[in-house]
Write a protein that holds these residues in place. Sequence first.
Motif, short mmCIF file in Angstrom:
data_model
loop_
_atom_site.label_atom_id
_atom_site.label_comp_id
_atom_site.label_asym_id
_atom_site.label_seq_id
_atom_site.Cartn_x
_atom_site.Cartn_y
_atom_site.Cartn_z
N LEU A 46 3.29 -27.74 49.94
CA LEU A 46 2.30 -29.17 49.35
C LEU A 46 2.12 -28.70 47.79
CD1 LEU A 46 -0.45 -29.10 52.14
CD2 LEU A 46 1.77 -30.24 52.01
N VAL A 47 2.08 -29.68 47.17
CA VAL A 47 1.70 -29.96 45.76
C VAL A 47 0.47 -30.74 45.73
CG1 VAL A 47 3.85 -29.23 44.80
CG2 VAL A 47 3.13 -31.68 45.23
N GLY A 48 -0.32 -30.54 44.60
CA GLY A 48 -1.32 -31.18 44.39
C GLY A 48 -1.19 -31.96 42.80
N GLU A 49 -1.22 -33.33 43.06
CA GLU A 49 -0.85 -34.03 41.63
C GLU A 49 -2.07 -34.96 41.05
OE1 GLU A 49 1.50 -38.29 42.24
OE2 GLU A 49 2.88 -36.53 42.46
N HIS A 50 -2.21 -34.92 39.83
CA HIS A 50 -3.18 -36.11 39.33
C HIS A 50 -2.32 -36.63 38.24
CE1 HIS A 50 -6.89 -37.42 38.12
NE2 HIS A 50 -6.58 -37.29 36.75
N ASP A 51 -2.64 -37.92 38.12
CA ASP A 51 -1.78 -38.91 37.24
C ASP A 51 -0.47 -38.79 37.15
OD1 ASP A 51 -4.28 -40.27 36.68
OD2 ASP A 51 -4.71 -39.27 35.13
N GLY A 52 0.38 -38.41 38.36
CA GLY A 52 1.68 -38.22 38.17
C GLY A 52 2.14 -36.72 38.00
N ALA A 53 1.16 -35.89 37.64
CA ALA A 53 1.51 -34.57 37.22
C ALA A 53 1.17 -33.43 38.26
CB ALA A 53 0.81 -34.09 35.90
N VAL A 54 2.15 -32.57 38.50
CA VAL A 54 1.63 -31.62 39.61
C VAL A 54 0.93 -30.64 38.83
CG1 VAL A 54 2.77 -29.38 40.84
CG2 VAL A 54 4.10 -31.63 40.69
N ILE A 55 -0.41 -30.16 39.67
CA ILE A 55 -1.29 -29.42 38.95
C ILE A 55 -1.71 -28.28 39.88
CG2 ILE A 55 -2.25 -31.19 37.52
CD1 ILE A 55 -4.65 -31.54 39.64
N ALA A 56 -1.16 -28.24 41.03
CA ALA A 56 -1.35 -27.14 42.12
C ALA A 56 -0.52 -27.18 43.19
CB ALA A 56 -2.98 -27.41 42.70
N THR A 57 -0.41 -25.95 43.80
CA THR A 57 0.83 -25.74 44.97
C THR A 57 0.09 -24.95 45.95
OG1 THR A 57 1.80 -23.72 44.11
CG2 THR A 57 2.62 -25.91 43.30
N VAL A 58 0.78 -24.95 47.14
CA VAL A 58 0.52 -23.85 48.38
C VAL A 58 1.79 -24.19 49.23
CG1 VAL A 58 -0.89 -25.44 49.71
CG2 VAL A 58 -1.15 -22.95 49.94
N MET A 59 2.31 -22.97 49.67
CA MET A 59 3.42 -22.64 50.46
C MET A 59 2.81 -22.30 51.67
SD MET A 59 6.94 -20.71 49.98
CE MET A 59 7.51 -21.82 48.76
N ILE A 60 3.05 -22.94 52.99
CA ILE A 60 2.60 -22.57 54.03
C ILE A 60 3.56 -22.19 55.00
CG2 ILE A 60 0.66 -23.42 55.88
CD1 ILE A 60 -0.09 -25.71 53.70
N GLY A 61 3.22 -21.39 56.10
CA GLY A 61 4.29 -21.30 57.39
C GLY A 61 3.40 -21.03 58.46
N TYR A 62 3.94 -21.15 59.60
CA TYR A 62 3.58 -20.83 60.90
C TYR A 62 4.90 -20.39 61.78
CZ TYR A 62 1.21 -21.32 65.43
OH TYR A 62 0.76 -20.83 66.63
N ASP A 63 4.74 -19.18 62.21
CA ASP A 63 5.63 -18.39 62.83
C ASP A 63 5.31 -18.51 64.58
OD1 ASP A 63 3.62 -16.56 63.42
OD2 ASP A 63 4.64 -15.04 62.07
N GLY A 64 4.25 -19.26 64.82
CA GLY A 64 4.07 -19.34 66.49
C GLY A 64 3.06 -18.38 66.59
N HIS A 65 2.60 -17.32 65.90
CA HIS A 65 1.57 -16.17 65.91
C HIS A 65 0.56 -16.38 65.04
CE1 HIS A 65 -0.03 -12.35 67.36
NE2 HIS A 65 -0.06 -12.09 66.09
N ARG A 66 1.00 -16.62 63.74
CA ARG A 66 0.06 -16.53 62.61
C ARG A 66 0.48 -17.41 61.52
NH1 ARG A 66 -3.12 -14.34 65.82
NH2 ARG A 66 -3.75 -12.29 65.69
N GLY A 67 -0.19 -18.25 61.02
CA GLY A 67 -0.01 -19.02 59.70
C GLY A 67 -0.01 -17.99 58.67
N TRP A 68 0.84 -18.39 57.54
CA TRP A 68 1.00 -17.76 56.14
C TRP A 68 0.65 -18.49 55.15
CZ3 TRP A 68 0.98 -12.49 55.65
CH2 TRP A 68 1.16 -11.41 56.56
N VAL A 69 0.04 -18.09 54.11
CA VAL A 69 -0.05 -19.01 52.74
C VAL A 69 0.63 -17.92 51.68
CG1 VAL A 69 -1.88 -19.58 51.25
CG2 VAL A 69 -2.45 -19.79 53.69
N HIS A 70 1.27 -18.87 50.88
CA HIS A 70 1.82 -18.01 49.66
C HIS A 70 1.69 -19.26 48.44
CE1 HIS A 70 3.84 -15.13 52.31
NE2 HIS A 70 4.17 -16.00 53.18
N TYR A 71 2.01 -18.81 47.33
CA TYR A 71 2.02 -19.41 46.09
C TYR A 71 0.83 -20.37 45.99
CZ TYR A 71 6.72 -17.58 45.11
OH TYR A 71 7.96 -16.66 44.78
N LEU A 72 -0.18 -20.17 46.23
CA LEU A 72 -1.46 -21.10 46.21
C LEU A 72 -1.58 -20.84 44.47
CD1 LEU A 72 -3.81 -22.80 46.92
CD2 LEU A 72 -5.16 -20.79 47.04
N ALA A 73 -1.59 -21.95 43.83
CA ALA A 73 -1.66 -21.91 42.30
C ALA A 73 -2.36 -23.31 41.65
CB ALA A 73 -0.20 -21.75 41.55
#
Length: 139
Positions: A46-73
């Motif tokens: 996912l990205v967060g955008e404001h007025d067409g500009a990317v201002i934030a990100t998060v990369m998420i995953g789920y392996d069937g056991h646990r969720g993981w979060v990477h690259y929250l910025a």
Amino acid sequence: MLIRPFALSDLSTVVALWADAGLTRPWNDPIKDIERKLTTQPELFLVGEHDGAVIATVMIGYDGHRGWVHYLAVAESRRGERLGQALMAEAERLLTERGCPKINLMVRSGNERVIGFYESIGYGTDEVAVLSKRLIPDV
């Protein structure tokens, strides 16, 4: 902030945001990380955008056991506006929707500011050692 899935047109902005946030490392090619993510659950990048500009990100995953979060910025100029909290809430919603019972994430040792952020939104430190093995070198 509009939260939406990553698009290829976001690539250079996202990589620059990660570099500015101190998330990139010489041994991890961020472009390869993005290419890999786009082959598995791309809707969870996912990205967060404001007025067409990317201002934030998060990369998420789920392996069937646990969720993981990477690259929250969040862009430095936008920190303190609860944008990271909003992205994490969306990550939690998407993972809960998939039946995920627990989220894991890693923060580099000594990064007390980021650890404090996660603690402020309900995350705690598990007493574990993270072991890893590089299977495909990026460099």
